[in-house]
Design a protein around this motif. Sequence first.
Motif, PDB file in Angstrom:
ATOM      1  N   ASP A  32       0.670  -1.431   0.267  1.00 21.56           N
ATOM      2  CA  ASP A  32       0.171  -0.198  -0.127  1.00 21.56           C
ATOM      3  C   ASP A  32       1.132   1.030   0.430  1.00 21.56           C
ATOM      4  OD1 ASP A  32      -1.991  -1.728   0.305  1.00 21.56           O
ATOM      5  OD2 ASP A  32      -1.895  -1.230   1.879  1.00 21.56           O
ATOM      6  N   VAL A  33       1.721   1.281   0.523  1.00 20.01           N
ATOM      7  CA  VAL A  33       2.670   2.444   1.132  1.00 20.01           C
ATOM      8  C   VAL A  33       4.241   1.890   0.964  1.00 20.01           C
ATOM      9  CG1 VAL A  33       3.617   4.985   2.285  1.00 20.01           C
ATOM     10  CG2 VAL A  33       0.913   3.465   2.425  1.00 20.01           C
ATOM     11  N   ILE A  34       5.067   2.758   0.856  1.00 19.11           N
ATOM     12  CA  ILE A  34       6.736   2.193   0.916  1.00 19.11           C
ATOM     13  C   ILE A  34       6.859   3.625   1.262  1.00 19.11           C
ATOM     14  CG2 ILE A  34       8.783   1.754   0.273  1.00 19.11           C
ATOM     15  CD1 ILE A  34       7.557  -0.230  -1.464  1.00 19.11           C
ATOM     16  N   VAL A  35       7.509   3.677   2.429  1.00 16.26           N
ATOM     17  CA  VAL A  35       8.250   5.388   2.869  1.00 16.26           C
ATOM     18  C   VAL A  35       9.574   4.406   2.552  1.00 16.26           C
ATOM     19  CG1 VAL A  35       8.916   6.148   4.990  1.00 16.26           C
ATOM     20  CG2 VAL A  35       6.297   5.194   5.302  1.00 16.26           C
ATOM     21  N   LYS A  36      10.712   5.627   1.757  1.00 14.63           N
ATOM     22  CA  LYS A  36      11.613   5.191   1.250  1.00 14.63           C
ATOM     23  C   LYS A  36      12.845   6.132   1.769  1.00 14.63           C
ATOM     24  CE  LYS A  36      11.977   4.079  -2.776  1.00 14.63           C
ATOM     25  NZ  LYS A  36      11.861   3.350  -4.195  1.00 14.63           N
ATOM     26  N   ASN A  37      14.172   5.723   1.089  1.00 15.94           N
ATOM     27  CA  ASN A  37      15.151   6.792   0.968  1.00 15.94           C
ATOM     28  C   ASN A  37      15.338   7.562   2.785  1.00 15.94           C
ATOM     29  OD1 ASN A  37      17.581   7.713   0.259  1.00 15.94           O
ATOM     30  ND2 ASN A  37      15.455   9.345  -0.727  1.00 15.94           N
ATOM     31  N   GLY A  38      15.104   6.764   3.739  1.00 15.53           N
ATOM     32  CA  GLY A  38      15.075   6.959   5.270  1.00 15.53           C
ATOM     33  C   GLY A  38      16.537   6.418   5.877  1.00 15.53           C
ATOM     34  N   VAL A  39      16.188   7.806   7.379  1.00 15.60           N
ATOM     35  CA  VAL A  39      17.449   6.686   8.343  1.00 15.60           C
ATOM     36  C   VAL A  39      16.315   5.805   8.897  1.00 15.60           C
ATOM     37  CG1 VAL A  39      18.495   6.753  10.446  1.00 15.60           C
ATOM     38  CG2 VAL A  39      19.509   8.312   8.332  1.00 15.60           C
ATOM     39  N   VAL A  40      16.401   4.398   9.250  1.00 17.97           N
ATOM     40  CA  VAL A  40      15.216   4.107   9.455  1.00 17.97           C
ATOM     41  C   VAL A  40      15.999   3.528  11.720  1.00 17.97           C
ATOM     42  CG1 VAL A  40      14.188   1.732  10.383  1.00 17.97           C
ATOM     43  CG2 VAL A  40      14.263   1.547   7.932  1.00 17.97           C
ATOM     44  N   VAL A  41      15.023   4.035  12.005  1.00 17.19           N
ATOM     45  CA  VAL A  41      15.202   3.825  13.648  1.00 17.19           C
ATOM     46  C   VAL A  41      14.320   3.207  14.186  1.00 17.19           C
ATOM     47  CG1 VAL A  41      15.331   5.690  15.743  1.00 17.19           C
ATOM     48  CG2 VAL A  41      16.264   6.603  13.611  1.00 17.19           C
ATOM     49  N   MET A  45      19.840   9.892  19.758  1.00 21.18           N
ATOM     50  CA  MET A  45      18.693  10.503  19.251  1.00 21.18           C
ATOM     51  C   MET A  45      17.817   9.378  19.382  1.00 21.18           C
ATOM     52  SD  MET A  45      17.199   9.648  15.890  1.00 21.18           S
ATOM     53  CE  MET A  45      17.721   9.379  14.662  1.00 21.18           C
ATOM     54  N   GLU A  46      18.270   7.657  19.184  1.00 15.25           N
ATOM     55  CA  GLU A  46      17.998   6.054  18.920  1.00 15.25           C
ATOM     56  C   GLU A  46      17.301   6.337  20.211  1.00 15.25           C
ATOM     57  OE1 GLU A  46      20.413   6.597  17.491  1.00 15.25           O
ATOM     58  OE2 GLU A  46      21.141   6.304  15.607  1.00 15.25           O
ATOM     59  N   GLN A  47      17.946   6.212  21.338  1.00 11.14           N
ATOM     60  CA  GLN A  47      17.490   6.317  22.553  1.00 11.14           C
ATOM     61  C   GLN A  47      16.379   6.537  22.954  1.00 11.14           C
ATOM     62  OE1 GLN A  47      21.144   7.187  24.942  1.00 11.14           O
ATOM     63  NE2 GLN A  47      21.656   5.257  25.279  1.00 11.14           N
ATOM     64  N   ALA A  48      16.529   8.172  22.507  1.00 13.06           N
ATOM     65  CA  ALA A  48      15.099   9.357  22.357  1.00 13.06           C
ATOM     66  C   ALA A  48      13.809   8.704  21.971  1.00 13.06           C
ATOM     67  CB  ALA A  48      15.642  10.475  21.790  1.00 13.06           C
ATOM     68  N   VAL A  49      14.065   7.649  20.434  1.00 19.54           N
ATOM     69  CA  VAL A  49      13.205   7.171  20.556  1.00 19.54           C
ATOM     70  C   VAL A  49      12.396   5.776  21.023  1.00 19.54           C
ATOM     71  CG1 VAL A  49      12.393   5.564  17.605  1.00 19.54           C
ATOM     72  CG2 VAL A  49      14.020   8.156  17.603  1.00 19.54           C
ATOM     73  N   ALA A  50      13.642   5.485  21.199  1.00 20.83           N
ATOM     74  CA  ALA A  50      13.029   4.076  21.956  1.00 20.83           C
ATOM     75  C   ALA A  50      11.377   4.770  23.533  1.00 20.83           C
ATOM     76  CB  ALA A  50      14.123   3.914  22.646  1.00 20.83           C
ATOM     77  N   LYS A  51      12.632   5.583  23.559  1.00 19.93           N
ATOM     78  CA  LYS A  51      11.788   5.943  24.830  1.00 19.93           C
ATOM     79  C   LYS A  51      10.294   6.883  24.793  1.00 19.93           C
ATOM     80  CE  LYS A  51      13.968   6.482  29.016  1.00 19.93           C
ATOM     81  NZ  LYS A  51      13.556   6.376  30.144  1.00 19.93           N
ATOM     82  N   ILE A  52      10.121   6.737  23.631  1.00 20.48           N
ATOM     83  CA  ILE A  52       8.657   7.355  23.719  1.00 20.48           C
ATOM     84  C   ILE A  52       7.917   6.422  22.459  1.00 20.48           C
ATOM     85  CG2 ILE A  52       8.635   9.535  24.534  1.00 20.48           C
ATOM     86  CD1 ILE A  52       9.716  10.824  21.565  1.00 20.48           C
TER      87      ILE A  52
END
Lengths: 552, 70, 73
Positions: free
Chosen positions: A3-12, A462-469
């Motif tokens: 349905d959707v591809i979100v591409k060309n990013g940094v996957v966190v 940034m990865e830790q912050a993402v995990a936190k929330i």
Amino acid sequence: MFDVIVKNGVVVDGSGSPGYRGDVAIKDGKIAAVGQVSGEARTIVDAGGRVIAPGFIDPHTHFDVQLLWDGAARPALEHGITCVVPGNCSLSLAPLKIADRQRLIGMFQQIEEMPPEAFTTAFEWTWEDFAGYREALEKDLSINVAPLVGHSVIRLWVMGPAAQERAATDAEIRAMQDLLRECLEAGAVGLSTSFVDVDENGRPVPSRFAQFEELDALCAVLGEFGRMLQCVPEFYATDITLARIDQLAELSLKHDIPTTFSPLFDTLAAPENAERAIARVEEQFARGARVWPQMQTRPIDISFSLLRPSLFFARLPRWVRILRQPLVDRLAALRHPETVAKMVADLGPDGGEAMMGRLVARGGDACPADLVGQSLSQIAKARGQAPALALIELSLENGLDVSFLSASAGHQSTDRIGPMLAHPLVHIGASDGGAHLSSFSTYGDTGYLFSEFVRKAGAMTMEQAVAKITSETADIWGLKDRGRLQPGLAADIVVFDPDSIDRGEERPAFDMPGDGMRYVRDATGIDTVLVNGQIAYAKGEYTSARAGVVCI
Amino acid sequence: MSLSRQRRFVTPGPDETVEELARRAMPDQPLEGAVDAIKSWNLHVFVMRRPPGLMLGSDVIFVEPPLAHA
Amino acid sequence: MPEAVPEAVIVGAEIVAGHDGAAELLVRLRHANGVESPVVLDEETGLKLMAACGASHVDDLAGQSWRRILEAS
């Protein structure tokens, strides 16, 4: 075909692991693939090198009412929030008998500061039980909702007005247990209670009239479902907070449930407060209890106007004397040139520049629009006056109804708070989204987490912050389908620029029912938000997607 | 891991008065002094509550002064 | 004969930011056992306490009995 591809990013991905270049594919509202995705999709979202992360989860909100006419809980969604937990602090909109509506409205207005029209014209009140509320809620959601049921309303249903007068009988407690069970079966993710909140008359809310035995009995029902108990402790007093931590720990251990309390603040005036609370939490976790303190990211601002006396002036004896006079006498004093000259002189040779220069004219009241957001120092310079004199005269010119903001007056030490937020047992939350509408903005705390504690202070990655929330919040609350970019889980996704994500400036908005005012913050650095696989917000605009669900 | 000692508290019984609570929690103290002490240790109830002194079943009522902590 | 419980005394006060955006008064009490502990008063109670003590400045509260706080309620 996806349905959707979100591409060309940094996957966190929410796990805390380092981000990597990649894509996320979505099918039927779920994440179908993560990594280097090949294949086609009906919709391609080009992340343009930005971060692709799980949608953020806000575990302490009061969007209960707003969600009935605004299924996006604006502006929460544009800040990357894809799931909100309403029903905190013992108050939810169900279960509620028609006869008790007015009583509950008073309690909600006290917390949310919503205009009366929000309850009378903005939605059709079709339910009494929790299942009916869920049905009404789910009609038009573009954000996910994990609702708590409030202890105060459960009491009110069973006891009527006596809920705010006395302890419950054994039979009443059994009836409350049955009612709570029904709510949990209908989709409540837990129970909220409060030891602090009051109604519009200053009377304690019903949950505060409960004996501990009543709470214990209700937690036994939570134990049947493994669900959360949320409470508001007396956060202003450390010893009481510690006592509450111990009570929560007992309930957690006895009934094998998670518990959380919010808020926990840091204050420089009593720096041991938060440290002692966290130390107690560590001791209780070591015993096997689950007691999660919720700490907010944003600092606390003080605001005041000359309409009412404020302790902001407590170091200025003459100001205190004058401002605590009745309004007529106060106005007379403030119009008396010699008195005003003495008041200004009290500030010293700089005319108040040091103490008052950084105050900001807030707006949302009688403040002239062109001055909103300006510092008193700027306003004073433009008027050719000392700041203290400008504050008095600007107030007088506008019926004293001009609010001034002293920013970051509490919970403000980034160096102290950063390590606390990063602590593995501290739950980032307590935003109060949708509450205190006319006092301050409760939106954008997640943006502030990245701007202040990741970029500026480096308190966490940034990865830790993402995990936190995301994943940590989902795990704490038992939201099994959320919080990670992982095949099979719900496709709640936020695409953001890690270099610019922020909470935006606070501004008054008149978008509540009845043209009611609230303070908001517009998101910065958020590119796209998907909820259950549908694009709910992109490039600064909300879409017509309504894919939000009550998630459990 | 054992728990460190925390300040001792009780919760009020249904309709319990501060005098009754003082007799229960501090039986060895003269009543008037015990009531005074309890008030001074629990200003969140005896000052900040509306109406002041309204004790609720959910309250934490300290029955000793704050402890010295490291 | 059991001993009477000694009195708590205010040893300092300062303005702090309250959760709801109002200024509050943090009062430090020294209890009879010598341990100091903060008590946070809301804006209205804080202003009443200052008035009851004849205090024109928060620093003037030092030395006052805890009973002054009770009177401000």
